[in-house]
Enzyme design. Structure first.
Site, PDB file in Angstrom:
ATOM      1  N   SER A  15       0.978  -0.973   0.049  1.00  0.00           N
ATOM      2  CA  SER A  15      -0.202  -0.022   0.183  1.00  0.00           C
ATOM      3  C   SER A  15       0.892   1.089   0.007  1.00  0.00           C
ATOM      4  CB  SER A  15      -0.956  -0.126   1.179  1.00  0.00           C
ATOM      5  OG  SER A  15      -0.126  -0.215   2.591  1.00  0.00           O
ATOM      6  N   GLU A  17       1.349   5.565   0.955  1.00  0.00           N
ATOM      7  CA  GLU A  17       0.811   6.707   1.572  1.00  0.00           C
ATOM      8  C   GLU A  17       1.320   7.910   0.899  1.00  0.00           C
ATOM      9  OE1 GLU A  17       0.867   6.671   5.934  1.00  0.00           O
ATOM     10  OE2 GLU A  17       1.656   8.471   5.956  1.00  0.00           O
ATOM     11  N   ASP A 109      -0.991  14.587  16.756  1.00  0.00           N
ATOM     12  CA  ASP A 109       0.003  15.185  17.473  1.00  0.00           C
ATOM     13  C   ASP A 109      -0.732  16.284  18.404  1.00  0.00           C
ATOM     14  OD1 ASP A 109       1.996  13.305  17.057  1.00  0.00           O
ATOM     15  OD2 ASP A 109       2.568  14.222  15.093  1.00  0.00           O
ATOM     16  N   PHE A 219      13.762  14.108  11.073  1.00  0.00           N
ATOM     17  CA  PHE A 219      12.061  13.516  11.347  1.00  0.00           C
ATOM     18  C   PHE A 219      12.100  12.370  12.310  1.00  0.00           C
ATOM     19  CE2 PHE A 219       8.615  11.540   8.823  1.00  0.00           C
ATOM     20  CZ  PHE A 219       7.750  12.152   9.551  1.00  0.00           C
TER      21      PHE A 219
END
Ligand SMILES: Cc1cc2nc3c(=O)[nH]c(=O)nc-3n(C[C@H](O)[C@H](O)[C@H](O)COP(=O)(O)OP(=O)(O)OC[C@H]3O[C@@H](n4cnc5c(N)ncnc54)[C@H](O)[C@@H]3O)c2cc1C
Length: 300
Positions: A15, A17, A109, A219
């Site tokens: 899949s 994103e 978040d 990140f």
């Protein structure tokens, strides 16, 4: 397994994103990427939801176009941070009107960013487990949730993290998609603990092909993902060699997936960063069939 999921000779299921574009240039980039990646026949694709629960509009617009103009089965990410239950229900209604029947249900978040204190909205859903229940009450949707092989940065410990995953599964989640990671031993230990805790849903590794190691490190730090020293070694001396860097990045992601396949995993969620060349290079290395190849095979 349906023909749609027989993606390659070894039954590897993928899949993708994407994130919603924030500028005209990014919009062009996203739709070119989508066009390029269509031939890989992903099981489904997902579109992220603005950080801090910011705005639904860019996600809704991208998801609507994916549903109506691409062959992808499309999931929308959805967060409940900073929203009342009524707000969240209104957002769900908007996604349902756009044709969405798959969600990636998340808490989100804190508005102050990762690391700042999270306070649930007094009239809202406190966490993703509550959001999953709310979605389940609304309909027979396909619901993915998050999982954290290296634990969520706010979590007390891995046990607390797995407890939350169990609550999400018990409330009706169909699968978990993990935060990206690079150490497959860490994932395997986590997976064993998840199964030992009685969580039966698939835990699908999130794979991050490395577009830029320096940016990724920043990140990763915020997400709690560790960067093994061997990654630095693989990219050492390649700063001025974009082609070699891309080739190493594709090798690293393909090798990670190959190793996970040997450990019995066959579903993978690829973080595309809205760019196709590296993702395609990874899938080529894995011998995954493109649509044209699959059609040739069917015709033969
Ligand atoms: C596959 C994936 C997709 C994502 N997509 C998006 C997106 O589209 N948009 C976006 O904004 N963010 C996204 N995120 C990031 C996510 O929103 C953050 O990690 C957020 O901080 C937690 O959301 P969650 O759904 O994982 O939370 P939950 O599942 O509710 O909690 C995650 C873990 O954090 C711990 N925890 C939660 N709340 C607390 C608390 N108050 N005190 C102590 N521990 C706590 C729990 O132990 C729990 O296991 C994504 C993450 C993943 C892995």
């Amino acid at each position: 397994m349906s023909s749609k999921t027989e993606n390659g000779q070894r039954g590897i299921r993928i899949s993708f994103e994407f994130f919603p574009p924030k500028s005209e240039e990014a919009e062009v980039q996203l739709w070119n990427t989508v066009a390029d990646l269509t031939e890989w026949q992903p099981e489904f694709v997902s579109v992220t939801y603005g950080a801090g629960g910011s705005t639904k509009a860019p996600t809704l617009s991208a998801v609507r176009r994916m549903i109506h103009e691409t062959p992808f089965t499309t999931a929308s990410h959805l967060t409940c941070v900073g929203a009342t239950r009524e707000d969240t229900h209104r957002v769900i209604d908007d996604f349902l009107s756009a044709g969405v029947r798959r969600f990636v249900a998340l808490r989100g978040d804190p508005p102050g960013g990762v690391g700042s204190a999270y306070r649930p909205h007094p009239g809202g859903y406190a966490n993703a487990a509550e959001l999953v229940s709310a979605l389940r009450e609304r309909g027979d949707f396909d619901i993915s949730v998050s999982a954290y092989p290296e634990k969520h940065p706010e979590s007390r410990d891995t046990a607390a993290d797995i407890d939350m995953l169990k609550r999400k599964a018990d409330n009706g989640a169909n699968r978990a998609l993990t935060q990206f990671f690079f150490d497959n031993d860490v994932f395997e230990r986590y997976h064993d603990r998840v199964r030992a805790a009685g969580v039966k849903i698939p835990v699908v590794p999130g794979i991050m092909p490395i577009q830029n190691l320096t940016q990724l490190k920043r990140f990763a730090g915020a997400c709690g993902t560790s960067i093994p020293s061997w990654l630095d070694e693989r990219f050492d001396g390649l700063d001025e060699h974009a082609d070699k860097r891309a080739s190493v990045a594709a090798d690293v992601a393909a090798e990670q997936i190959e190793d996970l396949v040997r450990r019995g995993i066959n579903e993978f969620h690829l973080y595309t960063m809205n760019r196709s060349p590296l993702v395609s290079a990874v899938l080529e290395r894995l011998g995954i069939r493109r649509k044209a190849d699959a059609c040739e095979g069917a015709a033969a």
